[in-house]
Design an enzyme around this catalytic site. Structure first.
Site, PDB file in Angstrom:
ATOM      1  N   ASP A 362     -51.840  40.494  31.905  1.00  0.00           N
ATOM      2  CA  ASP A 362     -52.736  40.740  33.031  1.00  0.00           C
ATOM      3  C   ASP A 362     -54.097  41.237  32.558  1.00  0.00           C
ATOM      4  OD1 ASP A 362     -53.024  41.081  36.016  1.00  0.00           O
ATOM      5  OD2 ASP A 362     -53.447  43.136  35.369  1.00  0.00           O
ATOM      6  N   GLU A 415     -54.088  35.863  31.932  1.00  0.00           N
ATOM      7  CA  GLU A 415     -54.813  35.903  33.193  1.00  0.00           C
ATOM      8  C   GLU A 415     -56.241  36.301  32.831  1.00  0.00           C
ATOM      9  OE1 GLU A 415     -56.637  37.668  36.668  1.00  0.00           O
ATOM     10  OE2 GLU A 415     -55.527  39.058  35.408  1.00  0.00           O
TER      11      GLU A 415
END
Length: 680
Positions: A362, A415
């Site tokens: 992330d 991401e």
């Protein structure tokens, strides 16, 4: 009370070995060696409440400090074992600026003085010791006298199990589990390969389904989730499920992205073994498991990593690098060897102990850039004058190299939302080494295009076609994720223009485009049946909508698109290769009809996709194609089964050879309003 010291604990090194088996090779005796137990070499003082004990070797300490120890979960935290025929628990924690560390819990009535740990005499900052009689299932914390005399009670950064929030203690526990997924593990390389279908269902475990949708305080257990979710994902045809962070976290509203337990599945749903059983069940059903993992930042909760021993232990001390202004959280110090060892050990832990098939990292953008969400006065350039965080870049490369070395049949996914180059290129090509990268540009451009009134789409065709201009720069995953259906962005269905029927038709076209566009796919839970409300983590999906034909039809459409993707090798075998895609017709802007081909390894496997993105039926639409003359309809988004009209389709596709040397054919196709047709 002065700090205890464990002088002997600094030397359980290579000398502590014994021959445990011998044999002969080429006439010479050979032997296997194993480290002797600590108590076989050192005196253990049983008179103390905490016995001097260690699991660390000199090599462990060196690698930990240098940032090259990637199995710390086998040493730190709590370990239940027998010492001198006495059962108990060994504790170890890194607190380099502490002057005193003790273990407190129900077992000693949270007495902060009674069970002090020993500090190692090798300047490692590790405190350790064995407490007899403390077994599995005991809640505990570390009581720390830290920098400038500050006194703290901290959870164990390496604990495998924590109390259910709002309680914040760690629990003595291990992750042992008897796995039954041997067949999956043997074959998963082909399931996780970039040349295989990769269709991901993104799930937030708490809110996918609840026992009571009106009570955010109750959850299904891992076992209950397994019984419902595994057959659902199997029915829908997804190849993988991706869990938003399952690592322990204190605040439900962070969705798991601000964690305190980097080595613990959340106790909201059960024990680590029950979590493992859920992963096992997915594997036995032929479904891979991807985990969101957050090495970018962590919260400031008192029991967590922030200011762990009274000063900046895990985070950068310079708040220009150490504080995240967007999320009011703190950023790991990637320069510090011990922190790097901690983080890579965490990633390996989930792959090693829980058979994870992929790690989705992330907020990579925030890690890479020193100026991320900062004004000019809030950041300092690196030593070369640039905005890259050189330590984070080196960490990411080491992370990917380590994971692919030790688990070559998994994928790491970034991401990352900027134009940073070579995110998914190997490190030996000066890339960051991820297997895939989220294609955020495709997501934004596609949603912007489909939000438009169909009348105006003719003027914005370039937004639609732009993705293929840069697609081959990375191995892209196409995400329609949770971020697109929260914070006032509206659910997918209500992003679409028109009346109710047109909204469903538009969304079916969008999904057909997604599943036939090159790249892996990701769809957030609820998007598959067109929920009408934004995602609410406090409740559950609107399962009651499936009683209505539009929503049930949308669900069936996704099932069929997954089946199409998985059954047609052309759609996945070359999905990241140049030459897997060809624009066939972009010259009908005013009609907003777009035609492209997916190219297989063999010409006979090529697929033709025609999108009619206006609410106008078009009969006998002429398309010129090269190579093949015979075509048949294999998918139509206007099917009655999907809540389409079902009256515009192609039982026979007319074909006429117009240029023999170039093998050019003219075919005629009937195009439904706001419909997608796939031919083979």
């Amino acid at each position: 009370m002065p700090a205890k010291t464990n002088n002997a604990s600094s030397k359980p090194s290579d000398q502590n070995k014994q021959v445990i088996a011998t044999g002969e090779k080429d006439g010479a005796k050979v032997g296997k060696t194993a480290a002797k137990k600590y108590e076989e070499i050192h005196f253990v003082d049983k008179r103390q409440a905490v016995w001097n004990y260690s699991l660390f070797s000199d090599a462990d300490i060196k690698n930990f400090q240098q940032g090259t120890h990637y199995s710390l979960y086998k040493l730190f935290g709590n370990t239940q074992l027998d010492v001198l025929d006495t059962p108990g628990t060994y504790f170890s924690v890194w607190a380099p600026n502490a002057t005193f560390v003790s273990v407190v819990g129900y077992f000693n009535e949270w007495n902060k003085e009674s069970h002090p740990l020993y500090v190692r005499q090798d300047n490692s900052g590790i405190w350790e010791g064995f407490i007899p009689g403390v077994n599995q299932g005991e809640a505990y914390k570390y009581h720390i006298h830290g920098f400038k005399g500050i006194k703290l009670d901290k959870g164990d950064p390496f604990a495998h199990f924590w109390e259910k929030r709002p309680f914040t203690a760690s629990i003595t526990w291990q992750t042992d589990y008897e796995w039954k997924d041997a067949q999956w593990m043997k074959e998963r390389k082909k399931h996780n390969a970039l040349t295989s279908p990769y269709s991901v269902y993104e799930v937030h475990l708490a809110s996918w389904m609840r026992p009571d949708k009106n009570n955010e305080e109750v959850y299904n257990t891992y076992e209950q989730i397994t019984a419902r979710l595994v057959p659902y994902v199997k029915e829908m045809g997804f190849t993988h499920v991706e869990f938003m962070p399952v690592m322990e976290h204190p605040f439900d509203g962070s969705w798991g992205y601000q964690g305190t337990g980097y080595f613990a599945p959340t106790s909201r749903f059960g024990t680590p073994q029950e979590y493992a059983a859920m992963v096992d069940a997915f594997h036995q059903a032929g479904i891979g498991v991807i985990l969101d993992w957050v090495p970018s930042h962590f919260p400031y909760d008192a029991h967590g990593l922030f200011m762990f021993d009274g000063t900046h232990t895990y985070e950068y001390a310079d708040m220009r690098k150490g504080y995240h202004p967007d999320w009011n959280s703190y950023i790991f110090n990637y320069k510090r060897g011990e922190v790097k060892s901690f983080l890579i050990s965490s990633a390996r832990f989930w792959c090693d102990q829980f058979h994870t098939d992929g790690i989705r990292v992330d907020a990579v953008s925030s890690m890479l850039r020193l100026d991320y969400s900062r004004t000019a006065s809030q950041w300092e350039p690196n030593e070369y004058g640039g905005n890259g965080n050189l330590e984070a870049i080196a960490f990411i490369k080491d992370l990917n190299e380590t994971l692919y070395r030790d688990f070559p049949d998994i994928q790491t996914i970034a991401e990352e939302a900027t134009d940073w180059p070579k995110i998914s290129r190997p490190t030996f090509e000066d890339g960051l080494g991820f297997g895939m990268k989220w294609m955020m540009g495709w997501m934004h451009d596609t949603l912007d295009y489909f939000k438009m009134d169909p009348l105006f789409r003719q003027f914005h065709q370039d937004k639609f076609s732009f993705s293929m201009m840069y697609f081959y720069d990375e191995n892209f995953m196409l995400p329609l994720s949770h971020d697109e259906v929260v914070h006032g962005k509206s659910p997918m269905l209500y992003k679409m223009p028109g009346d109710e029927w047109q909204k469903f038709a538009n969304l079916r076209v969008l999904y057909t485009y997604m599943f036939t566009h090159p790249g892996a796919k990701l769809l957030f839970m609820g998007d598959e049946f067109g929920v009408t409300a934004e995602w609410n983590y406090k409740s559950e999906l609107q399962w009651e909508l499936l009683q209505y034909p539009g929503h049930a039809g949308m669900k069936y459409c996704i099932q069929k698109l997954n089946a199409l993707y998985r059954s047609e090798p052309t759609l996945y075998e070359r999905q990241f290769e140049p030459g897997c895609f060809e624009w066939v017709d972009l010259n009908h802007r005013s009609e907003s009809v777009l035609v492209y081909a997916r190219k297989g390894k063999k010409e006979k496997d090529d697929i033709l996709i025609i999108l009619n993105v206006t609410p106008v039926v078009r009969h006998d639409w002429e398309i010129y194609v090269h190579g093949k003359g015979k075509w048949a309809e294999i998918f139509n988004s206007d099917s009655k089964e999907f809540w389409g009209t079902g009256d515009v389709y192609n039982p026979d596709v007319q074909s006429e050879l117009v240029d023999k040397p170039s093998k050019c054919y003219k075919i005629k196709v009937n195009l439904p309003a706001l419909g997608a047709v796939v031919l083979k």
